[in-house]
Scaffold this motif. Structure first.
Motif, PDB file in Angstrom:
ATOM      1  N   ALA A  22      33.290  40.303  32.812  1.00  0.00           N
ATOM      2  CA  ALA A  22      34.576  40.669  33.411  1.00  0.00           C
ATOM      3  C   ALA A  22      34.931  39.718  34.553  1.00  0.00           C
ATOM      4  O   ALA A  22      36.083  39.281  34.680  1.00  0.00           O
ATOM      5  CB  ALA A  22      34.537  42.111  33.914  1.00  0.00           C
ATOM      6  N   VAL A  23      33.947  39.376  35.374  1.00  0.00           N
ATOM      7  CA  VAL A  23      34.185  38.436  36.479  1.00  0.00           C
ATOM      8  C   VAL A  23      34.562  37.065  35.932  1.00  0.00           C
ATOM      9  O   VAL A  23      35.507  36.415  36.417  1.00  0.00           O
ATOM     10  CB  VAL A  23      32.938  38.341  37.380  1.00  0.00           C
ATOM     11  N   PHE A  24      33.839  36.594  34.918  1.00  0.00           N
ATOM     12  CA  PHE A  24      34.165  35.306  34.297  1.00  0.00           C
ATOM     13  C   PHE A  24      35.597  35.301  33.772  1.00  0.00           C
ATOM     14  O   PHE A  24      36.341  34.331  33.965  1.00  0.00           O
ATOM     15  CB  PHE A  24      33.176  35.042  33.160  1.00  0.00           C
ATOM     16  N   MET A  25      36.013  36.381  33.130  1.00  0.00           N
ATOM     17  CA  MET A  25      37.366  36.469  32.583  1.00  0.00           C
ATOM     18  C   MET A  25      38.417  36.417  33.689  1.00  0.00           C
ATOM     19  O   MET A  25      39.439  35.746  33.566  1.00  0.00           O
ATOM     20  CB  MET A  25      37.499  37.769  31.784  1.00  0.00           C
ATOM     21  N   ALA A  41      43.674  33.206  24.292  1.00  0.00           N
ATOM     22  CA  ALA A  41      43.110  33.626  23.005  1.00  0.00           C
ATOM     23  C   ALA A  41      41.651  33.218  22.902  1.00  0.00           C
ATOM     24  O   ALA A  41      40.797  34.012  22.482  1.00  0.00           O
ATOM     25  CB  ALA A  41      43.926  33.024  21.862  1.00  0.00           C
ATOM     26  N   ALA A  42      41.345  31.990  23.279  1.00  0.00           N
ATOM     27  CA  ALA A  42      39.957  31.526  23.240  1.00  0.00           C
ATOM     28  C   ALA A  42      39.103  32.286  24.252  1.00  0.00           C
ATOM     29  O   ALA A  42      37.945  32.627  23.969  1.00  0.00           O
ATOM     30  CB  ALA A  42      39.906  30.023  23.527  1.00  0.00           C
ATOM     31  N   LEU A  43      39.659  32.562  25.429  1.00  0.00           N
ATOM     32  CA  LEU A  43      38.912  33.275  26.463  1.00  0.00           C
ATOM     33  C   LEU A  43      38.525  34.674  25.999  1.00  0.00           C
ATOM     34  O   LEU A  43      37.358  35.076  26.097  1.00  0.00           O
ATOM     35  CB  LEU A  43      39.742  33.349  27.746  1.00  0.00           C
ATOM     36  N   LEU A  44      39.493  35.437  25.498  1.00  0.00           N
ATOM     37  CA  LEU A  44      39.188  36.805  25.061  1.00  0.00           C
ATOM     38  C   LEU A  44      38.293  36.808  23.832  1.00  0.00           C
ATOM     39  O   LEU A  44      37.457  37.710  23.664  1.00  0.00           O
ATOM     40  CB  LEU A  44      40.481  37.551  24.784  1.00  0.00           C
ATOM     41  N   TYR A 181      53.602  35.685  33.222  1.00  0.00           N
ATOM     42  CA  TYR A 181      53.324  36.707  32.204  1.00  0.00           C
ATOM     43  C   TYR A 181      51.994  37.423  32.425  1.00  0.00           C
ATOM     44  O   TYR A 181      51.950  38.661  32.383  1.00  0.00           O
ATOM     45  CB  TYR A 181      53.433  36.097  30.805  1.00  0.00           C
ATOM     46  N   PRO A 182      50.879  36.709  32.651  1.00  0.00           N
ATOM     47  CA  PRO A 182      49.667  37.459  33.001  1.00  0.00           C
ATOM     48  C   PRO A 182      49.811  38.221  34.313  1.00  0.00           C
ATOM     49  O   PRO A 182      49.261  39.320  34.455  1.00  0.00           O
ATOM     50  CB  PRO A 182      48.581  36.374  33.093  1.00  0.00           C
ATOM     51  N   LEU A 183      50.574  37.669  35.255  1.00  0.00           N
ATOM     52  CA  LEU A 183      50.746  38.350  36.534  1.00  0.00           C
ATOM     53  C   LEU A 183      51.531  39.649  36.389  1.00  0.00           C
ATOM     54  O   LEU A 183      51.227  40.644  37.057  1.00  0.00           O
ATOM     55  CB  LEU A 183      51.456  37.428  37.530  1.00  0.00           C
ATOM     56  N   VAL A 184      52.537  39.651  35.531  1.00  0.00           N
ATOM     57  CA  VAL A 184      53.324  40.869  35.316  1.00  0.00           C
ATOM     58  C   VAL A 184      52.434  41.999  34.807  1.00  0.00           C
ATOM     59  O   VAL A 184      52.644  43.176  35.143  1.00  0.00           O
ATOM     60  CB  VAL A 184      54.471  40.577  34.316  1.00  0.00           C
ATOM     61  N   LEU A 185      51.423  41.647  34.006  1.00  0.00           N
ATOM     62  CA  LEU A 185      50.518  42.658  33.467  1.00  0.00           C
ATOM     63  C   LEU A 185      49.428  43.043  34.463  1.00  0.00           C
ATOM     64  O   LEU A 185      48.996  44.198  34.499  1.00  0.00           O
ATOM     65  CB  LEU A 185      49.882  42.145  32.174  1.00  0.00           C
ATOM     66  N   LEU A 186      48.971  42.093  35.262  1.00  0.00           N
ATOM     67  CA  LEU A 186      47.899  42.361  36.218  1.00  0.00           C
ATOM     68  C   LEU A 186      48.386  43.005  37.509  1.00  0.00           C
ATOM     69  O   LEU A 186      47.585  43.542  38.281  1.00  0.00           O
ATOM     70  CB  LEU A 186      47.157  41.064  36.558  1.00  0.00           C
ATOM     71  N   ALA A 394      45.038  42.629  25.546  1.00  0.00           N
ATOM     72  CA  ALA A 394      43.657  43.074  25.707  1.00  0.00           C
ATOM     73  C   ALA A 394      43.200  42.912  27.154  1.00  0.00           C
ATOM     74  O   ALA A 394      42.506  43.783  27.704  1.00  0.00           O
ATOM     75  CB  ALA A 394      42.746  42.290  24.768  1.00  0.00           C
ATOM     76  N   LEU A 395      43.581  41.812  27.782  1.00  0.00           N
ATOM     77  CA  LEU A 395      43.231  41.587  29.183  1.00  0.00           C
ATOM     78  C   LEU A 395      43.806  42.684  30.070  1.00  0.00           C
ATOM     79  O   LEU A 395      43.139  43.175  30.993  1.00  0.00           O
ATOM     80  CB  LEU A 395      43.744  40.218  29.634  1.00  0.00           C
ATOM     81  N   ALA A 396      45.047  43.091  29.798  1.00  0.00           N
ATOM     82  CA  ALA A 396      45.686  44.142  30.595  1.00  0.00           C
ATOM     83  C   ALA A 396      44.951  45.469  30.448  1.00  0.00           C
ATOM     84  O   ALA A 396      44.768  46.203  31.423  1.00  0.00           O
ATOM     85  CB  ALA A 396      47.148  44.303  30.186  1.00  0.00           C
ATOM     86  N   VAL A 397      44.516  45.790  29.220  1.00  0.00           N
ATOM     87  CA  VAL A 397      43.766  47.030  28.996  1.00  0.00           C
ATOM     88  C   VAL A 397      42.452  47.003  29.777  1.00  0.00           C
ATOM     89  O   VAL A 397      42.078  47.985  30.439  1.00  0.00           O
ATOM     90  CB  VAL A 397      43.492  47.228  27.494  1.00  0.00           C
ATOM     91  N   ILE A 398      41.756  45.872  29.726  1.00  0.00           N
ATOM     92  CA  ILE A 398      40.495  45.746  30.459  1.00  0.00           C
ATOM     93  C   ILE A 398      40.733  45.861  31.961  1.00  0.00           C
ATOM     94  O   ILE A 398      39.981  46.553  32.670  1.00  0.00           O
ATOM     95  CB  ILE A 398      39.818  44.414  30.117  1.00  0.00           C
TER      96      ILE A 398
END
Length: 411
Positions: A22-25, A41-44, A181-186, A394-398
């Motif tokens: 989780a920290v790495f992600m 996509a590669a990260l998840l 876009y990732p910020l809107v979810l995080l 998936a990142l947002a769910v995590i």
């Protein structure tokens, strides 16, 4: 419920490996969000692959995967009639799966699903560490894209030039906007973590993060994140103040959007509402209206089975690559069955939001805000099968799970 072990005083199972993943992600999020969003996509996939062995030892809840598995299976069946069928001979070549969206959906479901299922098994202690890293990394991403956006993207242009792939200033601004876009979810899980902390300036930090994302989205011309922030914020506030009634109301509302999207568009055409909107919206939205109207008309030709996976790419200039609307694209390509499976999946997720709201409104508000933000962006931008956008979901769910565990451990 998660966090029960902390509340009852029972000893927690150590989950250092999951916490490390989780920290790495979270550490990779600002790097990819700014420089290479498609690599989410590669990260998840990597996180899911590294977490997957734990599925043999534990039995995490996988019920929502059933609807997605049926959706993926139907997309595979639709290869028998889609006009976008790639040459099957290409499967013999290494990396040829990239051309087969239906096959990629199964791979993503397995890998992203493993990441979500296993990281959801983290202990509260591991979640607290991941939450702190998430806050720092989200703040760093917000600051860099805001600074670069306000200056006209010179930092991003310099990086691309140094890599031998220079960009024009306008295209560089588009690339910088992708970080919103990732910020809107995080934003929502970050706000939840800050809200559960004892830091006196936590509300100021939440407001500052919200303002930074809104500012950079406006400066870079990214309309979808602005709409996602505003609508997500409205839902967040409703669940936070009213609770379960608002969370419950989202279930039929979201389901209706997926089920009745083409009918609503056809009604808009016949009633003159779409023609009226054409005279009000800017060119980019005017183009979207044309795409949506064309897609709704094509859906009528194959309403049950759809045109087949990736068929959106075969209509030339009428639909450039995809419909810029998730419900319409699912209807167009996978028909009524695909739309029903998508509606069932989101309904299941929203039932979980209702349960969280019953335990703590703040957790329910966080999850509802993140889900609505994801749906809003999906309704205006990107193809529904784009692997990096599915990875961000998936990142947002995590992230929401990390925030929920962190806040539960403080109660």
């Amino acid at each position: 419920m998660t966090g029960v072990g902390v509340l009852t005083g029972a000893p927690e199972r150590r989950t250092r490996w999951l916490g490390g993943l989780a920290v790495f992600m979270m550490v990779m999020t600002p790097l990819l969000g700014y420089l290479a969003p498609k690599q989410f996509a590669a990260l998840l996939s990597l996180v899911g692959l590294l977490a997957a062995p734990g599925l043999l030892r534990r039995r995490p809840p996988l019920l929502p995967m059933f609807a997605l598995a049926l959706l993926a299976l139907w997309s595979l069946v639709s290869l028998t009639w889609t006009p976008a069928l790639p040459d099957p001979a290409k499967l013999k070549k290494f990396g040829a799966v990239e051309n087969f969206t239906a096959i990629k959906l199964f791979l993503q479901l397995g890998l992203y699903g493993a990441a979500v299922a296993m990281l959801g098994q983290m202990s509260a202690r591991s979640a607290r560490g991941a939450a702190r890293v998430m806050l720092v990394c989200a703040g760093a991403l917000a600051l860099i894209i805001c600074l670069d956006g306000l200056l006209g993207a010179p930092i991003y242009q310099a990086i691309r030039k140094a890599s031998g792939d220079p960009l024009t200033p306008d295209l560089a601004m588009v690339k910088v906007s992708m970080g919103t876009y990732p910020l809107v979810l995080l934003l929502w899980p970050c706000a939840r973590v800050l809200g559960a902390s004892t830091f006196k300036g936590r509300n100021i930090l939440v407001a500052l993060l919200f303002a930074l994302i809104l500012l950079v989205a406006h400066v870079t011309g990214a309309d979808a994140p602005v709409a996602a922030l505003l609508l997500g914020g409205l839902v967040w506030l409703g669940v936070r103040l009213i609770g379960k009634p608002v969370a419950r109301a989202l279930i039929p509302l979201v389901s209706a959007i997926f089920i009745f999207a083409p009918m609503a568009m056809l009604w808009g055409e016949k009633s003159g509402v779409v023609a009226w909107l054409h005279g009000l919206v800017p060119p980019s939205w005017d183009h979207r209206l044309n795409i949506w109207a064309f897609a709704a008309d094509r859906i009528l030709e194959h309403p049950m089975r759809g045109w087949g996976i990736d068929a959106s790419r075969t209509f030339g200039a009428a639909i450039p690559l995809h419909t810029h609307n998730a419900p319409l694209q699912i209807w167009l390509e996978l028909g009524a069955f695909g739309a029903a499976m998508a509606a069932a999946f989101y309904a299941w997720i929203l039932y979980g939001v209702v349960r969280w709201t019953g335990v703590d409104r703040r957790d329910g508000a966080m999850a509802a805000g993140a889900l609505v933000s994801y749906l809003v962006v999906s309704g205006f931008s990107f193809g529904v099968w784009q692997e990096w956008w599915l990875a961000l979901g998936a990142l947002a769910v995590i992230a929401c799970g990390v925030a929920q565990k962190t806040s539960a451990s403080t109660r």
